[in-house]
Design a protein around this motif. Structure first.
Motif, PDB file in Angstrom:
ATOM      1  N   ARG A 156      -0.148  17.648 -18.216  1.00 19.98           N
ATOM      2  CA  ARG A 156       0.512  16.409 -17.787  1.00 19.98           C
ATOM      3  C   ARG A 156      -0.305  15.775 -16.652  1.00 19.98           C
ATOM      4  NH1 ARG A 156       6.046  18.556 -16.104  1.00 19.98           N
ATOM      5  NH2 ARG A 156       4.799  20.444 -15.841  1.00 19.98           N
ATOM      6  N   PRO A 157      -0.476  14.457 -16.654  1.00 24.07           N
ATOM      7  CA  PRO A 157      -1.397  13.820 -15.689  1.00 24.07           C
ATOM      8  C   PRO A 157      -0.858  13.847 -14.253  1.00 24.07           C
ATOM      9  CG  PRO A 157      -0.206  12.155 -16.919  1.00 24.07           C
ATOM     10  CD  PRO A 157       0.146  13.480 -17.553  1.00 24.07           C
ATOM     11  N   LEU A 158      -1.796  13.997 -13.305  1.00 28.11           N
ATOM     12  CA  LEU A 158      -1.517  13.846 -11.871  1.00 28.11           C
ATOM     13  C   LEU A 158      -2.221  12.589 -11.372  1.00 28.11           C
ATOM     14  CD1 LEU A 158      -2.161  17.507 -10.643  1.00 28.11           C
ATOM     15  CD2 LEU A 158       0.041  16.466 -11.172  1.00 28.11           C
ATOM     16  N   PHE A 159      -1.636  11.978 -10.339  1.00 23.95           N
ATOM     17  CA  PHE A 159      -2.233  10.753  -9.798  1.00 23.95           C
ATOM     18  C   PHE A 159      -2.594  10.894  -8.321  1.00 23.95           C
ATOM     19  CE2 PHE A 159       0.544   8.782 -13.226  1.00 23.95           C
ATOM     20  CZ  PHE A 159      -0.507   8.680 -14.125  1.00 23.95           C
ATOM     21  N   PHE A 160      -2.853  12.143  -7.875  1.00 26.17           N
ATOM     22  CA  PHE A 160      -3.292  12.327  -6.490  1.00 26.17           C
ATOM     23  C   PHE A 160      -4.618  11.609  -6.244  1.00 26.17           C
ATOM     24  CE2 PHE A 160      -0.719  16.387  -6.759  1.00 26.17           C
ATOM     25  CZ  PHE A 160       0.256  15.974  -5.852  1.00 26.17           C
ATOM     26  N   ASP A 161      -5.509  11.679  -7.234  1.00 29.60           N
ATOM     27  CA  ASP A 161      -6.801  11.009  -7.078  1.00 29.60           C
ATOM     28  C   ASP A 161      -6.624   9.507  -6.894  1.00 29.60           C
ATOM     29  OD1 ASP A 161      -5.840  10.853  -9.696  1.00 29.60           O
ATOM     30  OD2 ASP A 161      -7.849  10.571 -10.544  1.00 29.60           O
ATOM     31  N   THR A 162      -5.614   8.950  -7.586  1.00 35.42           N
ATOM     32  CA  THR A 162      -5.347   7.510  -7.467  1.00 35.42           C
ATOM     33  C   THR A 162      -4.879   7.153  -6.060  1.00 35.42           C
ATOM     34  OG1 THR A 162      -4.740   7.432  -9.804  1.00 35.42           O
ATOM     35  CG2 THR A 162      -4.027   5.597  -8.418  1.00 35.42           C
ATOM     36  N   SER A 163      -3.897   7.888  -5.532  1.00 33.50           N
ATOM     37  CA  SER A 163      -3.388   7.576  -4.185  1.00 33.50           C
ATOM     38  C   SER A 163      -4.471   7.794  -3.135  1.00 33.50           C
ATOM     39  CB  SER A 163      -2.152   8.422  -3.866  1.00 33.50           C
ATOM     40  OG  SER A 163      -2.471   9.791  -3.843  1.00 33.50           O
ATOM     41  N   ASN A 164      -5.282   8.856  -3.300  1.00 31.16           N
ATOM     42  CA  ASN A 164      -6.380   9.108  -2.345  1.00 31.16           C
ATOM     43  C   ASN A 164      -7.389   7.973  -2.346  1.00 31.16           C
ATOM     44  OD1 ASN A 164      -5.249  11.590  -1.748  1.00 31.16           O
ATOM     45  ND2 ASN A 164      -6.563  12.733  -3.165  1.00 31.16           N
ATOM     46  N   PHE A 219       1.833   9.496  -5.458  1.00 32.99           N
ATOM     47  CA  PHE A 219       1.934  10.811  -4.833  1.00 32.99           C
ATOM     48  C   PHE A 219       3.225  11.531  -5.248  1.00 32.99           C
ATOM     49  CE2 PHE A 219       2.725  13.794  -1.375  1.00 32.99           C
ATOM     50  CZ  PHE A 219       1.470  14.328  -1.143  1.00 32.99           C
ATOM     51  N   LEU A 220       4.350  10.842  -5.173  1.00 32.63           N
ATOM     52  CA  LEU A 220       5.641  11.464  -5.506  1.00 32.63           C
ATOM     53  C   LEU A 220       5.742  11.783  -6.990  1.00 32.63           C
ATOM     54  CD1 LEU A 220       8.030   9.335  -3.245  1.00 32.63           C
ATOM     55  CD2 LEU A 220       7.284  11.695  -2.877  1.00 32.63           C
ATOM     56  N   TYR A 221       5.183  10.911  -7.828  1.00 33.47           N
ATOM     57  CA  TYR A 221       5.169  11.214  -9.263  1.00 33.47           C
ATOM     58  C   TYR A 221       4.419  12.520  -9.526  1.00 33.47           C
ATOM     59  CZ  TYR A 221       3.936  11.127 -14.181  1.00 33.47           C
ATOM     60  OH  TYR A 221       3.756  11.480 -15.489  1.00 33.47           O
ATOM     61  N   SER A 222       3.273  12.660  -8.844  1.00 36.39           N
ATOM     62  CA  SER A 222       2.470  13.878  -9.026  1.00 36.39           C
ATOM     63  C   SER A 222       3.229  15.111  -8.559  1.00 36.39           C
ATOM     64  CB  SER A 222       1.148  13.742  -8.261  1.00 36.39           C
ATOM     65  OG  SER A 222       0.424  12.611  -8.727  1.00 36.39           O
ATOM     66  N   LEU A 223       3.981  14.988  -7.476  1.00 35.69           N
ATOM     67  CA  LEU A 223       4.806  16.112  -7.008  1.00 35.69           C
ATOM     68  C   LEU A 223       5.861  16.487  -8.044  1.00 35.69           C
ATOM     69  CD1 LEU A 223       5.462  15.363  -3.207  1.00 35.69           C
ATOM     70  CD2 LEU A 223       4.027  17.163  -4.182  1.00 35.69           C
ATOM     71  N   LEU A 224       6.494  15.477  -8.650  1.00 38.92           N
ATOM     72  CA  LEU A 224       7.505  15.738  -9.683  1.00 38.92           C
ATOM     73  C   LEU A 224       6.890  16.486 -10.866  1.00 38.92           C
ATOM     74  CD1 LEU A 224       9.548  12.399  -9.767  1.00 38.92           C
ATOM     75  CD2 LEU A 224      10.445  14.674  -9.270  1.00 38.92           C
ATOM     76  N   VAL A 225       5.692  16.060 -11.247  1.00 38.23           N
ATOM     77  CA  VAL A 225       5.007  16.722 -12.356  1.00 38.23           C
ATOM     78  C   VAL A 225       4.736  18.187 -12.020  1.00 38.23           C
ATOM     79  CG1 VAL A 225       2.829  16.815 -13.653  1.00 38.23           C
ATOM     80  CG2 VAL A 225       3.986  14.628 -13.297  1.00 38.23           C
ATOM     81  N   MET A 226       4.346  18.431 -10.760  1.00 35.69           N
ATOM     82  CA  MET A 226       3.995  19.787 -10.354  1.00 35.69           C
ATOM     83  C   MET A 226       5.192  20.734 -10.379  1.00 35.69           C
ATOM     84  SD  MET A 226       1.375  19.414  -7.154  1.00 35.69           S
ATOM     85  CE  MET A 226       1.491  21.191  -6.841  1.00 35.69           C
ATOM     86  N   ILE A 240       0.838  -1.207   0.000  1.00 37.22           N
ATOM     87  CA  ILE A 240       0.000   0.000   0.000  1.00 37.22           C
ATOM     88  C   ILE A 240       0.872   1.256   0.000  1.00 37.22           C
ATOM     89  CG2 ILE A 240      -1.727   1.298   1.311  1.00 37.22           C
ATOM     90  CD1 ILE A 240      -2.660  -1.497   2.389  1.00 37.22           C
ATOM     91  N   THR A 241       1.897   1.259   0.870  1.00 36.72           N
ATOM     92  CA  THR A 241       2.769   2.431   0.963  1.00 36.72           C
ATOM     93  C   THR A 241       3.513   2.680  -0.352  1.00 36.72           C
ATOM     94  OG1 THR A 241       3.044   2.212   3.349  1.00 36.72           O
ATOM     95  CG2 THR A 241       4.756   3.417   2.167  1.00 36.72           C
ATOM     96  N   LEU A 242       4.070   1.628  -0.922  1.00 38.70           N
ATOM     97  CA  LEU A 242       4.782   1.789  -2.196  1.00 38.70           C
ATOM     98  C   LEU A 242       3.851   2.281  -3.296  1.00 38.70           C
ATOM     99  CD1 LEU A 242       7.192  -1.281  -2.358  1.00 38.70           C
ATOM    100  CD2 LEU A 242       7.832   1.127  -2.292  1.00 38.70           C
ATOM    101  N   GLY A 243       2.658   1.705  -3.351  1.00 38.59           N
ATOM    102  CA  GLY A 243       1.703   2.085  -4.389  1.00 38.59           C
ATOM    103  C   GLY A 243       1.264   3.528  -4.261  1.00 38.59           C
ATOM    104  N   THR A 244       0.863   3.942  -3.062  1.00 38.78           N
ATOM    105  CA  THR A 244       0.350   5.314  -2.887  1.00 38.78           C
ATOM    106  C   THR A 244       1.468   6.350  -2.981  1.00 38.78           C
ATOM    107  OG1 THR A 244       0.499   5.092  -0.475  1.00 38.78           O
ATOM    108  CG2 THR A 244      -1.609   4.558  -1.516  1.00 38.78           C
ATOM    109  N   PHE A 245       2.637   6.050  -2.416  1.00 44.71           N
ATOM    110  CA  PHE A 245       3.743   7.001  -2.488  1.00 44.71           C
ATOM    111  C   PHE A 245       4.271   7.149  -3.917  1.00 44.71           C
ATOM    112  CE2 PHE A 245       4.285   7.421   2.105  1.00 44.71           C
ATOM    113  CZ  PHE A 245       4.739   8.734   2.187  1.00 44.71           C
ATOM    114  N   SER A 246       4.221   6.065  -4.674  1.00 45.47           N
ATOM    115  CA  SER A 246       4.645   6.167  -6.080  1.00 45.47           C
ATOM    116  C   SER A 246       3.774   7.172  -6.820  1.00 45.47           C
ATOM    117  CB  SER A 246       4.560   4.804  -6.762  1.00 45.47           C
ATOM    118  OG  SER A 246       5.435   3.884  -6.155  1.00 45.47           O
TER     119      SER A 246
END
Length: 773
Positions: A199-207, A178-185, A170-176
């Motif tokens: 460019r896509p964000l995946f905050f909705d996915t981790s949430n 979340f951190l990808y979305s931060l990099l995009v930002m 769970i941690t690896l999946g959500t942090f991946s």
């Protein structure tokens, strides 16, 4: 807990609570850590009860606690916690999960809607894309770092010990995501989606992943509580406080502080807190947890009452006759708790497989990421990230870990509620496999409360000084040293005739045959015909023919010798239990073999077998002959259950594949027998078979579901559907699957999170059907 308590050396059976376990891999890890501690002979951990059961010799508890703490789990002794504290802790946990899951679900829905309409919103004059991203980040941070904090903490602890568990995924999946979305930002990282300008964000996915997993954990806790209902009801029968009377003073103390001979008061509609004898008052008392009957029993002065019973009307003054740890309800709860913590043989294999499961999933996730990064021609990094993330969150070791123990808990609890105490999970599984049931007679098929209907004296008896009353005095004095049901009948006859008893000068039990004793210098032998033959005491054929013609309807004969001279016989009537015929008939209808194995006379055995109908019978069997018969059946491939009251059949019970003990009083709960029927109802044997059959069936269903779920959905999560539904193929994703799998055949990670959460809940719900079996 004080330091003195934690360093206490303890022996025997120990049980502790383990906090922090989430899957079967955790179970195996805790067991290995505990078994590495000096003084631990064996350790068994149950994921459902969250308890560890230990067989120990000279164990240092502080060493045990440290060993488990080092691998990231907390072990505590909750024996000092009262029921209210334990219940409040459970409620607090469930509330925390509920509040976090509701919060995460709300944020997940908002973030999904914002993401869907992102381009529309950011192209308007009111909001920039940068502001949009900052807003969605601000609402996602609490989800990631507050709602999901427990997952991340447990992952960190596991990582420190170089291990993995469900939280790691769970941690690896959500942090991946979340951190990808931060990099995009904050960088130029990432690719612009086709048909969009962002460019896509995946905050909705981790949430969404965190929200669904929390919701799954909440539902899991609630459904586990429902499964535990019968077991919890037993514990709730116990009273924490007791009202002590000393002279005119009345005060309350903890039940565990009560002592033998203390006097307690129980008011109407209160639960009785002790095992004791009524010394004042009378009342109706409900003892359904012991008898299985809801009808109350009238209790008056001199009668026994049991802790956990409900006093319905009168004021009772009770003298305590046992220490608290010896109360019947304590014995029942201990047996049930040990049983629900035991494992069926297949569980060890499942735990072993599960210990490799998380590392295997991590490997598959890495391979998936590498594959799609290299071989996909479009937005390869984002796709590879999503697919690897989907693999992480769809894998469910929880379902594997719960598949067996949750079914065991449900069935053991259900069994206890009907007066059926099962020693362990292996015995529960074995019950459905039994092919031959062997019954003892006295106290098992019959009531075990015989009455003497006739005394037939041998007219050739030489000692004219010994009349009938003298004979009763001699044999009743001998029987003071016996616990056989026939002894009770003889003692009752002496009491009825107001005959004074003596203490035997010598006493010896000849197992399965009778007794020998010496009273007033007379050598007395009491038992069956085989005992007379063994001691070369002549019983003429004429005498035997005479008593069998006159007493053909009676059940049992006791032969009496005084000074090696045959005195005569006692004729006893021990009627069949009300449930004997129906219980045996049901066993025969199922195609199982039934045998009556008794030490009684041939004619008596034959009469009982004829009355029941359709069963084999063997008479005059000594304990060793009973054992030989069981061995012979086992050698012929039969799986044998022995049913007895333990009076003369303890060796046979120990030898059988399944031993079913029917105590002649409530307090005689066996710790050795595989099954104890505490309410004397033989029909419960068929209930046992039904529960066993359904339990095994549900365990198989749970395991098949848990394995198939992972075997089928992990490949789909890797993106294998692309090769079926991509542009290069003629196949298209069916319309009804589009919310789950996109048009290119890729599984949505949010759907994967929901599937993972529900897989565990489905296993629990399936097991709950056992409560109504």
């Amino acid at each position: 807990m004080t330091n003195d308590e934690t360093t206490l050396i303890v022996n025997g059976y120990q049980q502790f609570v383990v906090e922090g376990m989430t899957c079967a891999a955790c179970v195996r890890r805790v067991e290995k850590a505990a078994q590495s501690v000096n003084g631990v002979n064996s350790a068994s951990v149950n994921l459902v009860t969250e308890k560890i059961n230990l067989s120990t010799t000279a164990l240092n508890r502080e060493e045990l606690f440290n060993a488990v703490r080092k691998i990231g789990y907390k072990i505590i002794d909750d024996s000092g916690y009262d029921k209210v504290s334990k219940k409040n802790n459970k409620i607090h946990l469930q509330k925390k999960l509920l509040y976090k899951s509701i919060f995460a679900l709300i944020i997940a829905c908002i973030s999904i809607l914002l993401t869907l309409f992102r381009e529309t919103l950011t192209t308007s004059a009111y909001i920039s894309d940068q502001l949009f991203m900052l807003f969605i980040l601000s609402i996602s941070v609490p989800v990631q770092f507050w709602a999901g904090l427990d997952f991340h903490k447990k992952t960190f602890i596991a990582t420190k010990t170089l291990t993995t568990n469900m939280n790691t995924l769970i941690t690896l999946g959500t942090f991946s995501a979340f951190l990808y979305s931060l990099l995009v930002m904050f960088t130029d990282f990432g690719s612009i989606n086709i048909n969009t300008t962002v460019r896509p964000l995946f905050f909705d996915t981790s949430n969404t992943i965190i929200a669904f997993v929390l919701l799954g954990h909440f539902l899991q806790e609630r459904t586990k509580d429902a499964t535990f209902k019968e077991v919890q009801l037993l514990s709730e029968l116990k009273v924490d406080k007791v009202r002590i009377i000393e002279g005119e003073k009345e005060y309350e103390i903890p039940v565990m502080a009560v002592d033998i001979s203390d006097e307690v008061i129980v008011k109407p509609f209160e639960r009785i807190s002790v095992d004791g004898v009524v010394i004042n008052g009378n009342s109706s008392v409900e003892e359904s947890f012991l008898t299985g009957e809801s009808l109350p029993m009238t209790k008056t002065i001199g009668e026994t009452v049991y802790a956990g019973s409900l006093n319905l009307e009168g004021l009772l003054r009770i003298r305590v006759v046992k220490k608290p740890e010896e109360f019947v309800i304590e014995k029942i709860i201990q047996l049930v708790e040990k049983a629900i913590s035991s494992k069926v043989p297949i569980q060890s294999l499942v735990d072993k497989i599960s210990s490799y499961f998380v590392p295997f999933v991590l490997l598959i996730s890495i391979i998936t990421f590498c594959f799609w990064t290299i071989f996909y021609s479009g937005n390869s990094f984002e796709l590879a990230l999503l697919n690897s993330l989907t693999v992480l969150v769809i894998a469910c070791p929880c379902a594997l870990g719960l598949a067996t123990p949750i079914a065991i808990v449900a069935s053991i609890g259900r069994s206890a509620s009907i007066g059926l105490l099962i020693k362990d999970a292996a015995a529960l599984q074995k019950a459905n496999e039994v092919t031959t049931f062997i019954f003892d007679k006295t106290g098992t098929l019959t009531t075990g409360n015989p009455s003497i209907t006739n005394i037939k004296k041998n007219h050739l008896f030489l000692n004219s000084k010994i009349d009938e009353n003298s004979m009763i005095q001699l044999i009743a004095s001998c029987e003071r040293g016996s616990n056989h049901p026939f002894a009770k009948a003889i003692l009752a006859l002496a009491e009825k005739n107001d005959i004074e008893l003596l203490w035997p000068e010598e006493f010896k039990t000849i197992e399965g045959l009778g007794i020998e004793a010496k009273v007033k210098s007379h050598h007395i032998i009491i038992g069956n015909k085989n005992l007379m033959d063994k001691n070369k005491i002549t019983v003429t054929q004429k005498y035997l023919d005479d008593i069998r013609v006159k007493d053909i309807h009676k059940n049992s004969l006791i032969f009496i010798s005084i000074d090696y001279d045959f005195f005569g016989t006692l004729h006893l009537e021990d009627p069949l239990k009300d449930t004997s015929i129906s219980a045996v008939t049901q066993l025969l209808e199922q195609g199982r073999k039934v045998t009556l194995l008794t030490g009684d006379d041939e004619n008596i055995a034959k009469k009982i077998a004829t009355k029941i109908g359709g069963i084999n019978w063997i008479s005059g069997a000594s304990p060793s002959e009973k054992m030989n018969y069981i061995k012979k059946q086992q050698a012929n491939g039969e799986i044998v259950a022995m049913i007895g009251d333990g009076a003369n059949d303890a060796p046979s019970l120990a030898l059988a594949d399944l031993s079913i003990f029917i105590p002649n009083n409530i307090e005689s709960i066996s710790k050795i027998a595989h099954v104890t029927i505490i309410n004397n109802n033989l029909n419960i044997i068929n209930e046992l078979i039904a529960i066993s059959h359904k339990t095994v069936k549900i365990i198989k269903q749970n395991l098949i579901w848990a394995f198939l779920y992972n075997i089928m959905l992990i490949p789909i999560a890797t993106g294998i559907g692309y090769f079926l539904f991509s542009d290069s193929t003629s196949m298209q994703v069916p319309q009804y699957l589009l919310p789950i799998i996109n048009e290119d055949g890729f599984l949505n990670p949010m759907i994967a999170a929901f599937a993972m959460a529900m897989s565990s809940v489905s296993v629990i719900i399936n097991s709950m059907r056992l409560r109504n079996s």
